[in-house]
Design an enzyme around this catalytic site. Structure first.
Site, PDB file in Angstrom:
ATOM      1  N   ASN A  32     -12.375 -40.284  38.095  1.00 59.22           N
ATOM      2  CA  ASN A  32     -12.501 -38.865  38.393  1.00 59.22           C
ATOM      3  C   ASN A  32     -11.960 -38.693  39.808  1.00 59.22           C
ATOM      4  O   ASN A  32     -12.667 -38.928  40.786  1.00 59.22           O
ATOM      5  CB  ASN A  32     -13.969 -38.461  38.285  1.00 59.22           C
ATOM      6  CG  ASN A  32     -14.169 -36.981  38.530  1.00 59.22           C
ATOM      7  OD1 ASN A  32     -13.232 -36.260  38.890  1.00 59.22           O
ATOM      8  ND2 ASN A  32     -15.385 -36.513  38.336  1.00 59.22           N
ATOM      9  N   ARG A  52     -10.455 -38.050  34.046  1.00 64.51           N
ATOM     10  CA  ARG A  52     -10.972 -36.691  33.926  1.00 64.51           C
ATOM     11  C   ARG A  52      -9.916 -35.730  34.467  1.00 64.51           C
ATOM     12  O   ARG A  52      -9.413 -35.900  35.567  1.00 64.51           O
ATOM     13  CB  ARG A  52     -12.244 -36.535  34.745  1.00 64.51           C
ATOM     14  CG  ARG A  52     -12.741 -35.124  34.696  1.00 64.51           C
ATOM     15  CD  ARG A  52     -13.900 -34.896  35.615  1.00 64.51           C
ATOM     16  NE  ARG A  52     -14.330 -33.518  35.466  1.00 64.51           N
ATOM     17  CZ  ARG A  52     -14.771 -32.775  36.464  1.00 64.51           C
ATOM     18  NH1 ARG A  52     -14.846 -33.272  37.678  1.00 64.51           N
ATOM     19  NH2 ARG A  52     -15.140 -31.530  36.251  1.00 64.51           N
ATOM     20  N   HIS A  92     -16.402 -27.968  32.153  1.00 63.64           N
ATOM     21  CA  HIS A  92     -17.593 -28.811  31.935  1.00 63.64           C
ATOM     22  C   HIS A  92     -17.745 -29.204  30.468  1.00 63.64           C
ATOM     23  O   HIS A  92     -18.834 -29.560  30.030  1.00 63.64           O
ATOM     24  CB  HIS A  92     -18.893 -28.093  32.357  1.00 63.64           C
ATOM     25  CG  HIS A  92     -19.092 -27.992  33.827  1.00 63.64           C
ATOM     26  ND1 HIS A  92     -19.738 -26.913  34.400  1.00 63.64           N
ATOM     27  CD2 HIS A  92     -18.750 -28.818  34.846  1.00 63.64           C
ATOM     28  CE1 HIS A  92     -19.771 -27.081  35.711  1.00 63.64           C
ATOM     29  NE2 HIS A  92     -19.174 -28.220  36.009  1.00 63.64           N
ATOM     30  N   HIS A  97     -25.224 -26.529  32.467  1.00 63.17           N
ATOM     31  CA  HIS A  97     -24.814 -27.580  33.405  1.00 63.17           C
ATOM     32  C   HIS A  97     -24.917 -26.983  34.798  1.00 63.17           C
ATOM     33  O   HIS A  97     -24.101 -26.150  35.190  1.00 63.17           O
ATOM     34  CB  HIS A  97     -23.389 -28.058  33.115  1.00 63.17           C
ATOM     35  CG  HIS A  97     -22.956 -29.137  34.064  1.00 63.17           C
ATOM     36  ND1 HIS A  97     -22.763 -30.436  33.677  1.00 63.17           N
ATOM     37  CD2 HIS A  97     -22.689 -29.100  35.394  1.00 63.17           C
ATOM     38  CE1 HIS A  97     -22.411 -31.160  34.736  1.00 63.17           C
ATOM     39  NE2 HIS A  97     -22.347 -30.365  35.785  1.00 63.17           N
ATOM     40  N   ASN A 103     -23.071 -28.734  41.451  1.00 68.06           N
ATOM     41  CA  ASN A 103     -22.326 -27.972  42.446  1.00 68.06           C
ATOM     42  C   ASN A 103     -21.475 -26.912  41.773  1.00 68.06           C
ATOM     43  O   ASN A 103     -21.379 -25.789  42.215  1.00 68.06           O
ATOM     44  CB  ASN A 103     -21.453 -28.905  43.272  1.00 68.06           C
ATOM     45  CG  ASN A 103     -22.167 -29.337  44.517  1.00 68.06           C
ATOM     46  OD1 ASN A 103     -22.855 -28.537  45.152  1.00 68.06           O
ATOM     47  ND2 ASN A 103     -22.025 -30.604  44.864  1.00 68.06           N
ATOM     48  N   GLY A 104     -20.821 -27.337  40.681  1.00 67.97           N
ATOM     49  CA  GLY A 104     -20.220 -26.376  39.769  1.00 67.97           C
ATOM     50  C   GLY A 104     -21.273 -26.112  38.716  1.00 67.97           C
ATOM     51  O   GLY A 104     -22.061 -26.998  38.398  1.00 67.97           O
ATOM     52  N   ARG A 124     -19.174 -21.198  44.947  1.00 69.65           N
ATOM     53  CA  ARG A 124     -18.407 -20.178  44.228  1.00 69.65           C
ATOM     54  C   ARG A 124     -19.360 -19.103  43.722  1.00 69.65           C
ATOM     55  O   ARG A 124     -20.502 -19.409  43.366  1.00 69.65           O
ATOM     56  CB  ARG A 124     -17.667 -20.802  43.042  1.00 69.65           C
ATOM     57  CG  ARG A 124     -16.469 -21.638  43.454  1.00 69.65           C
ATOM     58  CD  ARG A 124     -15.912 -22.429  42.288  1.00 69.65           C
ATOM     59  NE  ARG A 124     -16.325 -23.822  42.347  1.00 69.65           N
ATOM     60  CZ  ARG A 124     -16.267 -24.664  41.319  1.00 69.65           C
ATOM     61  NH1 ARG A 124     -15.826 -24.264  40.140  1.00 69.65           N
ATOM     62  NH2 ARG A 124     -16.659 -25.905  41.464  1.00 69.65           N
ATOM     63  N   ASP A 171     -26.296 -27.079  49.153  1.00 71.74           N
ATOM     64  CA  ASP A 171     -27.164 -28.102  48.571  1.00 71.74           C
ATOM     65  C   ASP A 171     -28.537 -27.496  48.290  1.00 71.74           C
ATOM     66  O   ASP A 171     -29.245 -27.076  49.211  1.00 71.74           O
ATOM     67  CB  ASP A 171     -27.273 -29.271  49.562  1.00 71.74           C
ATOM     68  CG  ASP A 171     -28.003 -30.456  48.946  1.00 71.74           C
ATOM     69  OD1 ASP A 171     -28.986 -30.235  48.204  1.00 71.74           O
ATOM     70  OD2 ASP A 171     -27.589 -31.586  49.215  1.00 71.74           O
ATOM     71  N   GLY A 225     -27.034 -31.922  38.552  1.00 77.13           N
ATOM     72  CA  GLY A 225     -27.957 -32.282  39.636  1.00 77.13           C
ATOM     73  C   GLY A 225     -29.149 -31.349  39.721  1.00 77.13           C
ATOM     74  O   GLY A 225     -30.289 -31.796  39.889  1.00 77.13           O
ATOM     75  N   ASN A 262     -32.944 -32.234  38.170  1.00 74.31           N
ATOM     76  CA  ASN A 262     -33.878 -32.622  39.246  1.00 74.31           C
ATOM     77  C   ASN A 262     -34.788 -31.534  39.788  1.00 74.31           C
ATOM     78  O   ASN A 262     -35.852 -31.846  40.319  1.00 74.31           O
ATOM     79  CB  ASN A 262     -33.084 -33.190  40.419  1.00 74.31           C
ATOM     80  CG  ASN A 262     -32.356 -34.463  40.043  1.00 74.31           C
ATOM     81  OD1 ASN A 262     -32.982 -35.431  39.629  1.00 74.31           O
ATOM     82  ND2 ASN A 262     -31.045 -34.438  40.142  1.00 74.31           N
ATOM     83  N   GLU A 267     -20.925 -37.881  32.035  1.00 80.92           N
ATOM     84  CA  GLU A 267     -19.549 -37.540  31.689  1.00 80.92           C
ATOM     85  C   GLU A 267     -18.674 -38.787  31.609  1.00 80.92           C
ATOM     86  O   GLU A 267     -17.758 -38.840  30.805  1.00 80.92           O
ATOM     87  CB  GLU A 267     -18.992 -36.564  32.738  1.00 80.92           C
ATOM     88  CG  GLU A 267     -19.658 -35.193  32.620  1.00 80.92           C
ATOM     89  CD  GLU A 267     -19.367 -34.280  33.809  1.00 80.92           C
ATOM     90  OE1 GLU A 267     -20.036 -34.456  34.847  1.00 80.92           O
ATOM     91  OE2 GLU A 267     -18.491 -33.421  33.699  1.00 80.92           O
TER      92      GLU A 267
HETATM   93  P1  ADP Z   1     -21.523 -31.996  40.990  1.00 77.60           P
HETATM   94  O1  ADP Z   1     -21.286 -30.729  40.257  1.00 77.60           O
HETATM   95  O2  ADP Z   1     -20.801 -32.088  42.286  1.00 77.60           O
HETATM   96  O3  ADP Z   1     -21.480 -33.225  40.148  1.00 77.60           O
HETATM   97  P2  ADP Z   1     -24.351 -32.485  40.885  1.00 77.60           P
HETATM   98  O4  ADP Z   1     -24.455 -32.373  39.436  1.00 77.60           O
HETATM   99  O5  ADP Z   1     -24.617 -33.786  41.545  1.00 77.60           O
HETATM  100  O6  ADP Z   1     -23.037 -31.870  41.477  1.00 77.60           O
HETATM  101  O7  ADP Z   1     -25.386 -31.434  41.487  1.00 77.60           O
HETATM  102  C1  ADP Z   1     -25.493 -31.227  42.838  1.00 77.60           C
HETATM  103  C2  ADP Z   1     -26.601 -30.223  43.066  1.00 77.60           C
HETATM  104  O8  ADP Z   1     -27.829 -30.736  42.552  1.00 77.60           O
HETATM  105  C3  ADP Z   1     -26.814 -29.929  44.520  1.00 77.60           C
HETATM  106  O9  ADP Z   1     -27.025 -28.559  44.704  1.00 77.60           O
HETATM  107  C4  ADP Z   1     -28.091 -30.681  44.813  1.00 77.60           C
HETATM  108  O10 ADP Z   1     -28.804 -30.068  45.841  1.00 77.60           O
HETATM  109  C5  ADP Z   1     -28.834 -30.550  43.521  1.00 77.60           C
HETATM  110  N1  ADP Z   1     -29.906 -31.539  43.437  1.00 77.60           N
HETATM  111  C6  ADP Z   1     -29.811 -32.872  43.293  1.00 77.60           C
HETATM  112  N2  ADP Z   1     -31.036 -33.443  43.319  1.00 77.60           N
HETATM  113  C7  ADP Z   1     -31.923 -32.447  43.491  1.00 77.60           C
HETATM  114  C8  ADP Z   1     -33.350 -32.373  43.588  1.00 77.60           C
HETATM  115  N3  ADP Z   1     -34.091 -33.465  43.526  1.00 77.60           N
HETATM  116  N4  ADP Z   1     -33.909 -31.161  43.734  1.00 77.60           N
HETATM  117  C9  ADP Z   1     -33.167 -30.074  43.824  1.00 77.60           C
HETATM  118  N5  ADP Z   1     -31.834 -30.054  43.727  1.00 77.60           N
HETATM  119  C10 ADP Z   1     -31.212 -31.229  43.562  1.00 77.60           C
END
Ligand code: ADP
Length: 591
Positions: A7, A62, A151, A179, A182-183, A212, A252, A300, A304, A358
């Site tokens: 990726n 990817r 996605h 999903h 970040n995206g 975005r 974040d 993410g 989480n 993925e």
């Molecule tokens: P990407 O799209 O870059 O792959 P991810 O799927 O890793 O991104 O998601 C990143 C997001 O997930 C960020 O906003 C991050 O703050 C959030 N995130 C990751 N762990 C946690 C958590 N434990 N609690 C809240 N948000 C989280």
């Protein structure tokens, strides 16, 4: 099979070496700091060095945008690379980096297959009403302005896991997949396919994302373009919007949640706008599908953030969605235990937290494309060559017929490497009749051999056994007459067993080994015919080609004048390629 999943982003190269069948990750990592001084090629060299003795059998890349051209995972060649390049204007942030990664990886690993997996492909069956923007359709069509969605790899992966968990075929379920990373994107999955998704022509549309904005009034875009210029507007919409723009501090969610807990208004606004938008989409997608069987949260944030999940999923009982607070709080997912069911016992629709993977999905799709290519190879037509009667001589025979120490004079190379038709000819004489001027093929062999057709046998008045070339022991006697003498062979006359020459790579592709008997169907010509008892001969000196004699060619009308020009114009010589047509091979079980 080990698939190296790449990726390639503009500043990092995420990579995993995956065994897709076992679902096992062998190595994983991210090489950061690309762009300034360090290229994708440097990163790939570093990565390959770190793999040590691990072998790479295929590379899955990817690629964010496949446009209308790519509806499925696709093996990469130069044309495919150019077509991906053509999608760059649709995904200016992603495709250029993906392309640099592909180029560097192909240069570093030229002998393994490379496959592109597109984020857009899962959404290909989105109905027209869902993929169309309500603008002037002439302009939309001219400029390719339509919704694509992204996605897809993740939505496909988690929805399949969800179906497995629920013990029902995905085709029977109506799933909203969220999903949230970040995206972020939502996807309505019905009948096993994406029927709606929140990202559109570009990954800017839909949900609120890290940086975005997702949906907004297009009037805002015009205003921003007027005020900031197009580049300024683009930068603002891609990098300074979403959670980052709302909170004013970070993209974040962890940091935003911490600040919100401390009373930061921007952070609270970011959280509530984000959750509201997702809820809105869940309701909309339930309406699109006429109901809802499951909601899946991933990425993410989805995997989480306990509090974000609670916010999103509150007051959805009217859709049958209700979550168990304890299960939500305790949900922990990982690649090893990817599913947590957080539904309450009274819920009619399930709510699942699923760890997306993925890379594993890309590895699986890469392996599937390679298997498909192999399958297609096994259906690849086999070139057919018609072998006219001919003679092979040994040293002693050559001495007798053309004089001691004489050599063959190569006239024309044959299709099998090293073999040639020579200038020399001999007369073949049997008890009943003779055939004049039969071509000698070179080079000299260990034993003399005369290959004729059944019709020739009749003219000569001998019965020749059907034999593989070289198997002349106990075959029929025959007399040869050359300019310098006559040679009476006690054995050596055969009727060649129809056969296919194969290189070991061909044999592997067709799934046969040396000595196998197969059937070969010749179709699409004037007279379809299936040849049985075709023997496979495998040697690394061979080139793929089936050899039949003139009687056999006549039976299928594989002859000069036949439709499709089955013989080349100067077709007097043996082994003239008769047909690039459609001979297909069926393997017979061995007795
Ligand atoms: P990407 O799209 O870059 O792959 P991810 O799927 O890793 O991104 O998601 C990143 C997001 O997930 C960020 O906003 C991050 O703050 C959030 N995130 C990751 N762990 C946690 C958590 N434990 N609690 C809240 N948000 C989280």
């Amino acid at each position: 099979m080990n698939v190296l999943v790449l990726n390639a982003g503009s500043s990092s190269l995420k990579h995993q070496l995956v065994d897709p069948r076992a679902g096992r990750v062998i190595r994983a990592g991210t090489i950061e700091g690309l762009g300034s001084g360090r290229s994708h090629a440097d990163a790939i060299a570093e990565l390959l060095a770190s793999l040590g003795s691990e072998s790479v059998h295929a590379v899955g890349h990817r690629v964010v945008h496949g446009g209308e051209r790519f509806v499925d995972a696709t093996a990469i060649d130069d044309a495919v690379l150019a077509a991906i390049e053509a999608q760059v204007p649709l995904a200016p942030l992603h495709n250029p980096a993906n392309l640099s990664g592909i180029r560097a990886a192909r240069a570093a690993l030229p002998s393994v297959p490379h496959v592109a997996i597109f984020d857009t492909a899962f959404h290909v069956r989105m109905p027209r009403r869902a993929r169309t923007y309500a603008i002037d359709q002439q302009i939309a069509n001219e400029k390719g302005l339509r919704r694509f969605g992204f996605h897809g790899t993740s939505h496909r992966f988690v929805s399949e896991l969800a179906a497995g968990h629920l013990g029902r075929p995905l085709a029977e379920l109506r799933v909203v997949s969220l999903h949230l990373g970040n995206g972020a994107s939502a996807c309505a999955i019905e009948g096993g396919h994406s029927v709606e998704t929140s990202m559109g022509l570009t990954p800017l549309e839909g949900l609120v994302m890290g940086s975005r904005p997702g949906d907004l009034d297009p009037g805002i875009v015009l205003t921003l373009a007027r005020e900031l210029g197009v580049d300024g507007a683009e930068a603002l919409l891609n990098k300074k919007s979403g959670l980052a723009g709302l909170s004013g501090v970070s993209n974040d969610l962890r940091e935003i949640e911490a600040r919100a807990a401390d009373g930061d208004d921007g952070a609270r606004l970011a959280i509530t706008v984000f959750a509201h938008r997702v809820r809105k989409y869940i309701g909309a997608y339930a309406a699109v599908m006429g109901g809802l069987d499951a909601i899946v949260l991933t990425g993410g944030i989805g995997e989480n953030s306990v509090t974000m999940r609670r916010r999103i999923l509150q007051r959805l009982e009217f859709l049958g969605v209700s979550i168990d607070e304890d299960r939500n709080a305790d949900a922990k997912v990982s690649d090893d235990a990817p599913i947590a069911d957080i539904s309450s016992s009274t819920a009619r629709a399930h709510t699942l937290v699923i760890a997306t993977n993925e890379e594993l999905q890309i590895a699986r799709e890469t392996a599937a494309v390679i298997e498909l290519t192999r399958g297609a190879q096994s259906k690849k037509p086999i070139p057919i060559a018609i072998s006219a009667r001919h003679v092979h001589l040994d040293r002693a025979g050559m001495d007798v017929l053309f004089g001691p120490g004489s050599e063959l004079t190569p006239m024309k190379p044959l299709s099998q490497p090293g073999q040639y038709a020579s200038e020399e000819r001999v007369n073949v004489i049997g008890p009943r009749g003779r055939i004049e001027r039969v071509r000698v093929l070179g080079p000299l062999r260990k034993a003399c051999q005369v290959e004729v057709s059944r019709t020739d046998e009749f003219a000569l008045g001998v019965d020749a056994p059907v034999r593989q070339s070289g198997h002349t022991k106990g075959s029929a006697p025959i007399t040869l007459e050359g300019p310098k003498g006559t040679l009476q062979l006690p054995e050596g006359l055969i009727c060649a067993w129809r056969h296919i020459h194969m290189h070991p790579t061909d044999a592997e592709a067709y799934g046969v080994v040396d000595g196998d008997e197969v059937e070969v169907a010749v179709t699409g010509g004037p007279r379809d015919l299936v040849f049985g008892d075709v023997i496979v001969r495998v040697n690394d000196q061979f080139r793929l080609e089936m050899h039949i004699d003139t009687d056999e060619a006549n039976a299928a009308e594989l002859d000069q004048g036949a439709a499709g020009g089955l013989r080349q114009p100067e077709s007097q010589e043996p082994y003239t390629p008769a047909s690039q047509g459609t001979a297909t091979l069926t393997k017979k079980p061995r007795a």
